[in-house]
Design a protein around this motif. Structure first.
Motif, PDB file in Angstrom:
ATOM      1  N   SER A  17      56.004 -57.272 -75.060  1.00 15.17           N
ATOM      2  CA  SER A  17      56.916 -56.155 -74.834  1.00 15.17           C
ATOM      3  C   SER A  17      57.626 -55.751 -76.124  1.00 15.17           C
ATOM      4  O   SER A  17      57.992 -54.592 -76.301  1.00 15.17           O
ATOM      5  CB  SER A  17      57.941 -56.530 -73.763  1.00 15.17           C
ATOM      6  N   ASN A  18      57.806 -56.709 -77.025  1.00 16.26           N
ATOM      7  CA  ASN A  18      58.430 -56.432 -78.321  1.00 16.26           C
ATOM      8  C   ASN A  18      57.666 -57.196 -79.394  1.00 16.26           C
ATOM      9  O   ASN A  18      58.082 -58.271 -79.812  1.00 16.26           O
ATOM     10  CB  ASN A  18      59.910 -56.836 -78.313  1.00 16.26           C
ATOM     11  N   ASP A  84      55.474 -62.240 -79.015  1.00 19.14           N
ATOM     12  CA  ASP A  84      56.651 -61.640 -78.383  1.00 19.14           C
ATOM     13  C   ASP A  84      57.914 -62.029 -79.148  1.00 19.14           C
ATOM     14  O   ASP A  84      58.226 -63.210 -79.280  1.00 19.14           O
ATOM     15  CB  ASP A  84      56.738 -62.114 -76.932  1.00 19.14           C
ATOM     16  N   SER A 171      65.662 -54.943 -83.685  1.00 17.30           N
ATOM     17  CA  SER A 171      64.736 -54.632 -82.590  1.00 17.30           C
ATOM     18  C   SER A 171      65.235 -55.151 -81.246  1.00 17.30           C
ATOM     19  O   SER A 171      64.670 -54.824 -80.207  1.00 17.30           O
ATOM     20  CB  SER A 171      63.342 -55.208 -82.889  1.00 17.30           C
ATOM     21  N   TYR A 172      66.314 -55.956 -81.250  1.00 13.24           N
ATOM     22  CA  TYR A 172      66.869 -56.497 -80.020  1.00 13.24           C
ATOM     23  C   TYR A 172      68.075 -55.670 -79.589  1.00 13.24           C
ATOM     24  O   TYR A 172      68.931 -55.329 -80.405  1.00 13.24           O
ATOM     25  CB  TYR A 172      67.308 -57.961 -80.205  1.00 13.24           C
TER      26      TYR A 172
END
Length: 205
Positions: A17-18, A84, A171-172
């Motif tokens: 997902s990331n 991930d 990115s979080y």
């Protein structure tokens, strides 16, 4: 999201997902992961053997150890490029530990399987510091609705570029950090290494 075509060492049917999208720096990786250095030794020995004693046998072993080294480095590159990426928090300084959370759900069967993984930490972060990690997941059957475990590795173990490390942290979402902090509170202290299932009203454990 990175294009995962051409993946050799990972399951290309699953998509993070990331994705980590982290660049590997070989000398940084060798500083933290000593296995990478140990794998080079038999390759160098076999090359010397080929040049000094037997081209046939030395060449054969050189090819074997070259392939082993290639697959090792390819695995690391793909881990941090396509694995991930999740945020971690330093939860203990003695011993040094970080906590990372994820949902082990595979998605196709629904359900939520939240966990927190606490792992030893060799980096420079201090207590409560936020750390970027990239994880691979492990499962024994494609039919099960969730993975059995996941294995986050701090990105600073393979990259020392401050701008790139900050990009990983950006990115979080702030919501993901709040979720991690809330789940950490559900684990009893003193913290210890392991995988901890988090039971909530919405979890499927």
């Amino acid at each position: 999201m990175e294009d995962n075509r051409g993946i050799v060492t990972l399951d290309s049917d699953t998509v993070a997902s990331n994705p980590g999208s982290v660049r590997i720096m070989p000398f940084v990786l060798m500083r933290y992961m000593h296995k990478s250095v140990l794998l080079l030794i038999p390759l160098l020995v076999s090359l010397v053997f080929a040049l000094k004693i037997s081209l046939l046998w030395g060449g054969l072993f050189s090819v074997i150890f070259f392939v082993i080294n290639y697959l090792y480095w390819r695995r690391k590159r793909e881990h941090f490029a396509y694995g991930d990426s999740n945020g971690g928090i330093v939860v203990s300084e003695n011993p040094k530990l970080i906590a990372v959370t994820t949902d082990l759900s595979k998605g196709f069967a629904g359900g939520s399987y939240p966990v927190v993984k606490i792992i030893p930490y060799k980096g420079k972060g201090l207590l409560n510091d936020r750390i970027g990690t990239v994880a691979l997941y492990e499962g024994t059957s494609s039919c099960t609705p969730h993975w059995n475990d996941f294995f986050p590795v701090p990105v600073e173990y393979v990259n020392s570029n401050k701008a790139e490390l900050k990009a990983v942290l950006r990115s979080y979402s702030e919501e993901s950090w709040e979720l991690l902090e809330a789940r950490i509170k559900k684990i009893g202290q003193p913290y210890k290494e392991g995988l901890f299932k988090i039971s909530t009203e919405n979890s499927s454990w």
